[in-house]
Motif scaffolding. Sequence first.
Motif, PDB file in Angstrom:
ATOM      1  N   SER A 165       0.829  -1.201   0.000  1.00 37.72           N
ATOM      2  CA  SER A 165       0.000   0.000   0.000  1.00 37.72           C
ATOM      3  C   SER A 165       0.867   1.256   0.000  1.00 37.72           C
ATOM      4  O   SER A 165       0.639   2.194  -0.768  1.00 37.72           O
ATOM      5  CB  SER A 165      -0.921  -0.011   1.223  1.00 37.72           C
ATOM      6  N   ALA A 166       1.891   1.263   0.840  1.00 35.02           N
ATOM      7  CA  ALA A 166       2.774   2.429   0.923  1.00 35.02           C
ATOM      8  C   ALA A 166       3.533   2.648  -0.378  1.00 35.02           C
ATOM      9  O   ALA A 166       3.622   3.775  -0.884  1.00 35.02           O
ATOM     10  CB  ALA A 166       3.748   2.252   2.089  1.00 35.02           C
ATOM     11  N   LEU A 167       4.080   1.568  -0.937  1.00 24.33           N
ATOM     12  CA  LEU A 167       4.854   1.720  -2.171  1.00 24.33           C
ATOM     13  C   LEU A 167       3.984   2.196  -3.324  1.00 24.33           C
ATOM     14  O   LEU A 167       4.422   2.982  -4.164  1.00 24.33           O
ATOM     15  CB  LEU A 167       5.524   0.393  -2.541  1.00 24.33           C
ATOM     16  N   MET A 168       2.734   1.727  -3.366  1.00 20.85           N
ATOM     17  CA  MET A 168       1.845   2.123  -4.453  1.00 20.85           C
ATOM     18  C   MET A 168       1.342   3.558  -4.289  1.00 20.85           C
ATOM     19  O   MET A 168       1.178   4.282  -5.271  1.00 20.85           O
ATOM     20  CB  MET A 168       0.679   1.145  -4.553  1.00 20.85           C
ATOM     21  N   MET A 169       1.101   3.980  -3.060  1.00 21.93           N
ATOM     22  CA  MET A 169       0.608   5.339  -2.843  1.00 21.93           C
ATOM     23  C   MET A 169       1.712   6.384  -2.934  1.00 21.93           C
ATOM     24  O   MET A 169       1.505   7.477  -3.464  1.00 21.93           O
ATOM     25  CB  MET A 169      -0.105   5.420  -1.496  1.00 21.93           C
ATOM     26  N   LEU A 170       2.900   6.036  -2.423  1.00 22.32           N
ATOM     27  CA  LEU A 170       4.003   6.999  -2.399  1.00 22.32           C
ATOM     28  C   LEU A 170       4.863   6.950  -3.659  1.00 22.32           C
ATOM     29  O   LEU A 170       5.558   7.920  -3.970  1.00 22.32           O
ATOM     30  CB  LEU A 170       4.883   6.755  -1.171  1.00 22.32           C
ATOM     31  N   GLY A 171       4.836   5.828  -4.374  1.00 23.29           N
ATOM     32  CA  GLY A 171       5.651   5.704  -5.573  1.00 23.29           C
ATOM     33  C   GLY A 171       7.136   5.680  -5.285  1.00 23.29           C
ATOM     34  O   GLY A 171       7.943   6.146  -6.098  1.00 23.29           O
ATOM     35  N   ASP A 172       7.519   5.137  -4.132  1.00 21.02           N
ATOM     36  CA  ASP A 172       8.935   5.086  -3.760  1.00 21.02           C
ATOM     37  C   ASP A 172       9.739   4.232  -4.741  1.00 21.02           C
ATOM     38  O   ASP A 172       9.249   3.230  -5.262  1.00 21.02           O
ATOM     39  CB  ASP A 172       9.110   4.470  -2.362  1.00 21.02           C
ATOM     40  N   LYS A 173      10.988   4.629  -4.929  1.00 25.38           N
ATOM     41  CA  LYS A 173      11.922   3.838  -5.720  1.00 25.38           C
ATOM     42  C   LYS A 173      12.563   2.796  -4.806  1.00 25.38           C
ATOM     43  O   LYS A 173      13.147   3.138  -3.781  1.00 25.38           O
ATOM     44  CB  LYS A 173      12.995   4.743  -6.320  1.00 25.38           C
ATOM     45  N   VAL A 174      12.431   1.524  -5.166  1.00 19.05           N
ATOM     46  CA  VAL A 174      12.955   0.426  -4.358  1.00 19.05           C
ATOM     47  C   VAL A 174      14.157  -0.170  -5.074  1.00 19.05           C
ATOM     48  O   VAL A 174      14.040  -0.648  -6.206  1.00 19.05           O
ATOM     49  CB  VAL A 174      11.876  -0.657  -4.149  1.00 19.05           C
ATOM     50  N   SER A 175      15.317  -0.132  -4.443  1.00 14.87           N
ATOM     51  CA  SER A 175      16.510  -0.706  -5.061  1.00 14.87           C
ATOM     52  C   SER A 175      16.373  -2.226  -5.136  1.00 14.87           C
ATOM     53  O   SER A 175      15.574  -2.837  -4.414  1.00 14.87           O
ATOM     54  CB  SER A 175      17.759  -0.340  -4.253  1.00 14.87           C
ATOM     55  N   ALA A 176      17.180  -2.828  -5.994  1.00 17.50           N
ATOM     56  CA  ALA A 176      17.154  -4.289  -6.115  1.00 17.50           C
ATOM     57  C   ALA A 176      17.500  -4.956  -4.797  1.00 17.50           C
ATOM     58  O   ALA A 176      16.901  -5.975  -4.426  1.00 17.50           O
ATOM     59  CB  ALA A 176      18.112  -4.732  -7.213  1.00 17.50           C
ATOM     60  N   THR A 177      18.438  -4.375  -4.070  1.00 21.45           N
ATOM     61  CA  THR A 177      18.813  -4.930  -2.767  1.00 21.45           C
ATOM     62  C   THR A 177      17.647  -4.869  -1.795  1.00 21.45           C
ATOM     63  O   THR A 177      17.360  -5.841  -1.077  1.00 21.45           O
ATOM     64  CB  THR A 177      20.024  -4.172  -2.190  1.00 21.45           C
ATOM     65  N   GLU A 178      16.964  -3.730  -1.766  1.00 20.56           N
ATOM     66  CA  GLU A 178      15.788  -3.590  -0.890  1.00 20.56           C
ATOM     67  C   GLU A 178      14.693  -4.555  -1.317  1.00 20.56           C
ATOM     68  O   GLU A 178      14.024  -5.158  -0.471  1.00 20.56           O
ATOM     69  CB  GLU A 178      15.266  -2.150  -0.934  1.00 20.56           C
ATOM     70  N   ALA A 179      14.497  -4.701  -2.630  1.00 17.14           N
ATOM     71  CA  ALA A 179      13.468  -5.612  -3.141  1.00 17.14           C
ATOM     72  C   ALA A 179      13.762  -7.052  -2.704  1.00 17.14           C
ATOM     73  O   ALA A 179      12.851  -7.802  -2.326  1.00 17.14           O
ATOM     74  CB  ALA A 179      13.394  -5.528  -4.663  1.00 17.14           C
ATOM     75  N   TYR A 180      15.026  -7.427  -2.739  1.00 17.30           N
ATOM     76  CA  TYR A 180      15.424  -8.763  -2.281  1.00 17.30           C
ATOM     77  C   TYR A 180      15.165  -8.914  -0.784  1.00 17.30           C
ATOM     78  O   TYR A 180      14.606  -9.923  -0.337  1.00 17.30           O
ATOM     79  CB  TYR A 180      16.897  -9.007  -2.591  1.00 17.30           C
TER      80      TYR A 180
END
Length: 261
Positions: free
Chosen positions: A160-175
């Motif tokens: 919900s947060a990522l979709m509402m804020l549109g934050d950029k998530v690094s590959a490391t964070e995604a992992y």
Amino acid sequence: MSTNSIEKKIENKVAYLHLNRPEVFNSFNREMALAMQTALDEVAQNPEVRAIVITGNGKAFCAGQDLKEVTTPELNPGFRKILEEHYNPIIERIRAIEKPIVAAVNGVAAGAGANIALACDIVVANEQAAFIQAFSKIGLVPDSAGTFFLPRLIGFQKASALMMLGDKVSATEAYEMGMIYKCYPTALFEEEVQKLAVTLADMPTHALALTKKLLNRSMINNLQEQLAMESDLQIEASSSNDYREGVAAFVEKRKPEFKGN
């Protein structure tokens, strides 16, 4: 072979589909979306192909929708056509194809590009890649099954947060948050992707296809329905040549040679 915006290469039983509009960060227009559907159909039907890799040419994996197309009146198909004829059929094919599909995210994956990747069976990324639910930045809602897969991957609150804020998530964070399977160093990325794809192609792909069916249904089945489906598909798997070969190879202490049937 090239279909202009989609490049297709088959090597070692693996089909590599390269999104090929690097000048616009591999963003989708109608031609590319339809070419992608055709390429997926071709590799799905090709008996020589036992695994599929989707990746991007150039610096990006896919920047999502080509905004030039939707802001140019004579080019704009309209959002209903874009979703119902472009993206939704791609997602449906990815989930229906009875072969393992790897998203090899080589750079930025934004909007529909991110969600197409997340619909694949296994997602790996270059350490320089990033994932962005970019829709809210221009007043849109997530599409391409993002609202279906992302909450299941990382949880409702984070999604919900990522979709509402549109934050950029690094590959490391995604992992680290469980969005993707692995993050590889840039220098090793292509080699690791090829190793992963060949490993999948050499596995009992009939069983992998049945596993994919079970995972698809797990999204909507209750426990009893899922247990019943597991029973049915386990019986089917145990009747396969691959099962017999796997057991024989184990007993004989040799490497199995699976055929996918």
